[in-house]
Structures are given as structure tokens and as C-alpha cells.
Motif scaffolding. Structure first.
Motif: not given
Length: 389
Positions: A252-263, A324-330
Motif C-alpha cells: 500500500s502507498v499514499r502519495v504526496a498530496t500534490s500528486m493526487d489525481a484529483a489535483v 494498494t494491491a488488493n487480491p481479495f476484495g472481489l
């Protein structure tokens, strides 16, 4: 005696690519051997891992090798090359600083002040953090302060035998991860490695499972850092059920806010899916998040390995900065609650995952991530021949 080693690039252009070969050095220690590019006097730094009976796994980095080309090396008696500081693992109180070439790349935090271990900060190609500082720091101007359980780079899951080892509910309590002992650390000229054994415990403190975690950092240039994450879950306390939930990520990764795709940022996966609408809940071998940090475009990618369960993984990736890489939340990703993506691990069983996290300059295309992915899953082959001496 000398050993000749030929690295074959295969079908992909290799750039700053780790390679390895198993060699028989007899009774001589690796430090008494020198690796050079054939026809050159320049020595190449390498690292040796003992395999027993005089056999060693040698690892080094190929800086640049075009597709379908080969590079010839010679290993002969002589003084091994040095690579400056290389990768240093520097243990401290409840943390390990990880330096590459003398500069901080990241710190592994594991003290009981935190619910789970994590890497923070992650320093990017131009010397600035590329992951969010909150909640480790709360003084970064303009930074979002939501989801306090999103700590830079981490491993977590929201339903493990019914316990929540993803979020942090300070009123109701939450599950935690605790190291059994301080991490084991190895520094070196080519790579550094941190290994830790953890207990995943419930909200009431009961052990649910054990995990072996390995973090390998490669001595690569600042514009293309690589961190390998290996996670092995062990059902040492009875059967384990990893529940079907979107709330989790083995990597899992949380990027710097300036990198957000919403910005101003961009999410892109291996198939060209772009931003949340085309990547959330979709399967792909890799996913990348890039955007501006202090005037430079930088990115972070997660590579999934073909040996992982349910490869290629599904992605829980959001425009607000989470990946995040999530293999279970189908059932969530396919919007079908009749499905059950849970995975059951029998008592005594193990479940292993491998990922590579790449921190790069530029966009995914500019960093050549499609080729870098093959460095991870299809590394060059090395042929070894002995020259009698």
C-alpha cells in the motif's frame, strides 16, 4: 582460474537492472575476487550470498544493455570493487534509517507508538518526499489530513479472521502488527536488506497469525529507486481467513498530496487505464501514480509478481492519493455481493507475496516502466563458464 559470465538481455532493454549468478569459488572468499566487464579494467561492485560448499550467489547491477544484446564479464582473483556507501541499514530506536549512496531514502518505523510498521518518508529523485507525511508529521502546508491509517508505504488487511488490521479506531480499538524482535539488517554495495518477524494481533491482543517481511533496497540511481517487498503469512495459530474487503492492501502507498489525481497527478496501469474510473477495481500487473512535487514530475509504481495469488492483482486506487494491491476484495471490485474473494489458509499453511516499489522521475512512460517491469519478473539470464588457470 577465472569465470566468464555472459548477461543476455533477452527481449527487453535493461536499465539499472539487478542480475545474479550462482558460481563455485572453491575455498576463496568472495572478497578476494574482482568482477570486471571483459575488455575493461573498470571493476564492477558485486554482493555475495553463501549457498554452501563453496557456492555463492553473486549479484550486481547492469547499467544499460539494449534488447537482444549481451554483456561479458570476468570474475578473477583480485581486490573486489567498492561502491561508496552502497545501501546502508542503520538501526536506531524503534526505527531503521535506509540510506543509498550516503543519502536517506526512507526509514522503517516499527515502535509501539504506531499500529503497524511502515516506511516514511520516501525520498524521490529530486530530494523531496513523494509520499504523504501525515500523520507522522502534521505541519506540511496544504497536505490532506484524512485516513490516518494511510502511512506512506505499508502492509495491512481489513478482515483477518474478522479482525480489522487496516483502519485505526481509537474508540473501539483495532488490530495491530507487532515485531517479535528488532529487525535483522544487512548493508552492502549492491543492496541492503531488512528482515522482520511480526505477530498480527486482534483488537484484544490475541495472536491471529505470524508474518515474515523482507525489504530489499537496491543501489540504483536517484531517478529509478527500487524496493522489493516480500511478505510471507504463516498460520501458526490455526486457520486464517483473509476476508473479502476493499479495505486493505498487501502493498500500500499514499502519495504526496500534490500528486493526487484529483489535483494534478495521474494514475495509469499496465493496460493504459487512467485515473480512478479506469483503474479502481481493475486487474493489472502494475499500477503507477505520478504527479508534481516541488515543480518536478515524479512517480511511484507497484509491480505485482506472477507468483502471487490471483495475479494480476486487483487495485484499490483512488484519485485522492491511495494505491494498494488488493487480491481479495472481489465482491466490491466486481460489484457482485454473491461473489466471495476471501482466501482461507489452513492451520500450518503459508501464503507468500512479492512486489517491487519503484520511485522514478517523470511519468510512467518516461520512466520506461513497461521495460522495468520485465527487469523484475523476467530478469536477464546469466551464463557462467570456467576458464582453467
Amino acid at each position: 582460474m577465472a569465470l566468464h559470465m555472459t548477461v543476455n538481455a533477452g527481449e527487453h532493454h535493461r536499465r539499472h537492472c539487478p542480475v545474479s549468478a550462482v558460481v563455485d569459488l572453491g575455498e576463496r572468499a568472495p572478497s578476494s575476487w574482482r568482477l570486471v566487464v571483459r575488455g575493461s579494467a573498470a571493476a564492477v561492485p558485486f554482493q555475495a550470498e553463501p549457498l554452501g560448499e563453496g557456492r555463492w550467489r553473486l549479484t550486481w547491477v547492469v547499467d544499460d544493455l539494449p534488447a537482444r544484446a549481451s554483456a561479458a564479464y570476468e570474475l578473477a582473483p583480485g581486490a573486489a570493487a567498492t561502491a561508496g556507501p552502497g545501501v546502508e541499514m542503520l538501526p536506531g530506536k524503534d526505527a531503521v534509517d535506509i540510506r543509498v549512496g550516503g543519502s536517506l531514502l526512507t526509514t522503517f518505523h516499527y515502535g509501539e507508538a504506531w499500529s503497524r510498521p511502515f516506511l516514511h518518508p520516501l525520498i524521490g529523485p529530486y530530494g523531496d518526499p513523494v509520499t504523504r507525511a501525515y500523520p507522522v508529521r502534521t505541519d506540511v502546508a496544504g497536505e490532506k489530513q484524512d485516513h490516518p491509517h494511510h502511512k506512506s508505504v505499508w502492509v495491512a488487511w481489513g478482515d483477518v479472521n474478522g479482525t480489522d488490521n487496516w483502519s485505526e479506531n481509537r474508540e473501539k480499538g483495532h488490530a495491530k502488527q507487532r515485531l517479535q524482535a528488532p529487525p535483522r539488517c544487512e548493508s552492502g554495495p549492491v543492496r541492503g536488506r531488512l528482515e522482520a518477524s511480526l505477530d498480527w494481533v486482534s483488537e484484544k491482543g490475541a495472536k491471529v497469525l505470524e508474518e515474515d517481511r523482507s525489504i530489499t533496497v537496491w543501489n540504483l540511481p536517484a531517478d529509478l529507486r527500487a524496493i522489493d517487498l516480500e511478505v510471507v503469512f504463516r498460520a501458526t495459530c490455526g486457520p486464517v481467513r483473509f476476508g473479502d474487503t476493499k479495505e486493505g492492501g498487501i502493498c500500500s502507498v499514499r502519495v504526496a498530496t500534490s500528486m493526487d489525481a484529483a489535483v494534478n497527478g495521474t494514475i495509469v496501469n499496465a493496460y493504459g487505464g487512467t485515473n480512478e474510473a479506469e483503474t479502481w477495481g481493475k486487474r493489472a500487473p502494475w499500477c503507477d501514480y505520478c504527479g508534481p512535487v516541488q515543480g518536478h514530475t515524479v512517480g511511484i509504481a507497484i509491480f505485482d509478481h506472477p507468483d502471487n495469488l490471483r495475479y494480476p492483482t486487483w487495485w484499490h486506487v483512488r484519485n485522492y492519493g491511495l494505491m494498494t494491491a488488493n487480491p481479495f476484495g472481489l465482491s466490491h471490485f466486481l460489484n457482485d455481493r454473491t461473489l466471495d474473494g476471501s482466501h482461507r489458509l489452513p492451520a500450518g499453511g503459508t501464503l507468500a507475496f512479492r512486489y517491487r516499489v519503484v520511485c522514478h522521475a517523470g511519468t510512467a512512460a518516461e520512466a520506461g516502466l513497461a521495460e522495468r517491469y520485465h527487469d523484475f519478473i523476467n530478469p536477464p539470464r546469466v551464463a557462467v563458464t570456467a576458464e582453467p588457470g
